[in-house]
Enzyme design. Structure first.
Site: not given
Ligand code: GBH
Length: 597
Positions: A218, A263, A403, A401, A459, A173
């Site tokens: 993206h 996202e 996490y 996605n 993701e 991807r």
């Molecule tokens: C994904 O976002 C993205 O699609 C990808 O590009 C990214 O590299 C990957 O995850 C890992 O982050 O520090 O409290 O402001 C997931 C969403 C966006 C969640 C950034 C965490 C920062 C939170 N992420 N975010 S904060």
């Protein structure tokens, strides 16, 4: 039996039998556990509840919490609640053996701005993207990092393909940089050099027998479009449709899997409310709703272009990728926590696309909050009946996605509060805890809430920061546990998961925190001018899961995975704890995050 326990001498006793060390004959006496274990052996397991007794001691029945009365829990949440609330921690963590479907897609993921570099190469400038501008503005990115060179994937295609081959993925991807194709965002001028780059990438992937999955957006909007209002200006819907049309026409014959947006939630909140992502706007109130409204419409238009013009000849699948943490209600007995969890994340985008219109709950909460804030109408825009019809059903699968899990609760002040449970294992990113159990729950929720769609996890991954250690035990642990939960969802809960994509192929530009947080399966040496890629230990581990198409039962014979150190089998977790304790969080903020809705 009790024996000599290293430097602890005879002070620690592991035996099923007690040994009298005073008596020269060393007589052995069975402890109660010896009887219990003998009974397990005799029954070759646990036969029935009734027989769960052994001489002398009674085992007390497990304590169960009483679920809420079904009438008080909303539909899809109820299914998850009923299924998982009685689950003990032990069952939650229990390992499950088995395989995914035969055509299961195994991939890794990346995105253009995070890896490509070549920021003004071959006609991408002079307009550039909002991320070029954002990273070049001092103060936005940790350590002043930029994506100017990133992993230089623009010039190192062969290295990336070699890395993909090493992982033995079936799909890759990646995303297309909009300004590389349309430098000012419109079809006035099509930059052939940009198209050629992606055509070459597609050809190389196909030659390596790797199926592409292409994300249209993206986050790197052409700056020229931002200059006229970006996602706030509804003319962008048409711009995006035209851009999609050009990609489908030029790249479509080589692509079967498409994603319109990555996202939208992050675009709306981080880009337009918190201002920590490009375009760096810090304006809550109605803006996130307007931005999201336009994104949902733009997605629908792109899907219709494909459906009307290209589906018959190209026969691919087009969808959107939404991000969702699993929302574990902080107090499981509070109905409103479930409500909060389901409306303010996935539902914002998925409800209009999969079910039609914003959910009644979303409409009600935003209206209430708007009125409470002194407005005369809701901040949430409305779709007309025609729009609802046009948007509803614009998907061919569900892109997810995921996490981690957060603990959620309702706040009396405008919205929902996310909390972190301090007992969950941490990672190299302050917002990311290792909570595999939530993924299974989330998948089950999606199945019931959105009409059992085929799901591709687009993701899922974990980071480290600080000193480089190629033996990334924490990542192996993460993938093993999370993928095993996906397997449970597939085999035990009948969730239609058709693919899994790890984030990410390479250590890359992690947006506002620059190169400090590393999500890659491959380490990128940034002090080497060649930006060499080295596989971390998780590469061969993930690759074994792929080769085995899951986690085959060891009893079924030897397979590649048996050669790997499974965390289930060994206590490599000691190492893991030590490691995560070492990870520093220079940007540590308050563990709570308030949705500014
Ligand atoms: C994904 O976002 C993205 O699609 C990808 O590009 C990214 O590299 C990957 O995850 C890992 O982050 O520090 O409290 O402001 C997931 C969403 C966006 C969640 C950034 C965490 C920062 C939170 N992420 N975010 S904060």
């Amino acid at each position: 039996m009790d024996g000599f326990e290293g430097n602890k001498g005879y002070s620690e006793r592991f035996g099923l039998h007690q040994v009298d060390f005073v008596d020269g004959n060393r007589p052995r006496t069975p402890k109660q556990s010896a009887y219990f274990f003998a009974q397990i052996i005799e029954q070759n397991g646990f036969v029935s509840r009734k027989q769960d007794h052994f001489e002398g001691v009674k085992i007390s029945p497990p304590r169960r919490s009483t679920p809420l009365p079904p009438s008080e829990v909303p539909s899809a949440s109820k299914v998850v609640w009923e299924k998982f609330t009685p689950q003990k921690k032990f069952d939650r963590q229990m390992y499950h053996y088995g395989n995914f479907s035969q055509n299961f897609l195994w991939g890794v993921s990346s995105s253009a701005y995070q890896i490509e570099g070549g920021w003004n190469a071959d006609g991408k400038g002079p307009s550039l993207s909002i991320w070029d501008k954002f990273t070049h503005t001092p103060g936005n990115i940790l350590q002043h990092d930029t994506g100017d060179i990133a992993c230089n994937s623009y010039n190192k295609m062969e290295d990336d393909i070699a890395a993909l081959k090493k992982v033995k993925v079936s799909h890759y991807r990646f995303s297309v940089s909009w300004p590389r194709i349309l430098p000012d965002g419109t079809t006035e001028y099509i930059n052939q050099a940009g198209l050629n780059y992606y055509k070459k990438l597609l050809d190389s992937l196909i030659a390596a027998n790797i199926q592409p999955q292409v994300t249209l957006y993206h986050w790197d909007l052409p700056q020229a479009l931002q200059d006229v209002g970006g996602w706030e200006n509804e003319t962008i819907i048409e711009r995006f449709r035209d851009y999609a049309d050009i990609l489908f026409e030029n790249l479509g014959p080589k692509v079967q899997l498409w994603i319109t947006f990555n996202e939208p939630f992050i675009i709306a909140i981080l880009g337009h409310v918190q201002g920590t992502h490009a375009p760096g706007i810090d304006r809550p109130d109605t803006l996130p709703y307007i931005v999201s409204h336009n994104i949902i419409k733009a997605h629908a238009e792109a899907w219709h272009v494909y459906n009307d013009k290209y589906r018959a000849s190209q026969n691919g699948m087009v969808s959107i990728t939404v991000n969702a943490d699993w929302a574990e209600p902080r107090n499981p007995y509070k109905q409103e926590d479930y409500d909060a969890a389901r409306s303010f994340y996935l539902g914002w985008y998925a409800h209009p696309i999969f079910n039609g219109d914003y959910s009644p709950l979303m409409k009600r909460s935003v209206l209430e909050q708007s009125l409470a804030g002194g407005l005369t109408k809701s901040r949430l825009p409305e779709f007309t009946p025609e729009e609802i019809k046009r948007i509803n059903g614009t998907y061919d699968y569900f892109g997810l996605n995921h996490y981690c899990t957060k603990s959620w609760t309702n706040s009396c002040y405008r919205g929902v509060v996310l909390l972190r449970d301090r007992t969950w294992l941490e990672s190299g990113s302050h917002w990311l805890t290792m909570t595999p159990f939530g993924l299974r729950r989330l998948l089950k929720f999606i199945k019931h809430e959105f009409g059992n769609p085929p799901i591709i996890i687009t993701e899922n991954g974990v980071s480290e920061n600080g000193p480089v250690d190629l033996n990334d035990v924490h990542r192996k642990y993460f993938y093993e546990k999370y993928i095993n939960q996906v397997l449970k969802a597939y085999l035990l809960d009948d969730v239609n998961v058709i693919g899994y994509t790890a984030w990410s192929l390479l250590d890359n530009l992690e947006w506002a925190v620059g190169y400090t947080e590393r999500f890659g399966l491959f380490y990128v040496n940034r002090s080497d001018p060649d930006l060499s890629r080295t596989p971390k230990a998780s590469v061969s581990f993930y690759s074994s899961i792929i080769s085995c198409n899951g986690f085959p039962d060891p009893a079924s014979g030897t397979h590649e995975l048996t050669k790997q150190k499974l965390c289930e089998k060994r206590t490599s977790l000691y190492g893991l704890f030590a490691r995560t304790a070492l990870m520093s969080h220079p940007q540590e903020r308050s563990p709570t995050f308030l949705f500014p809705l």
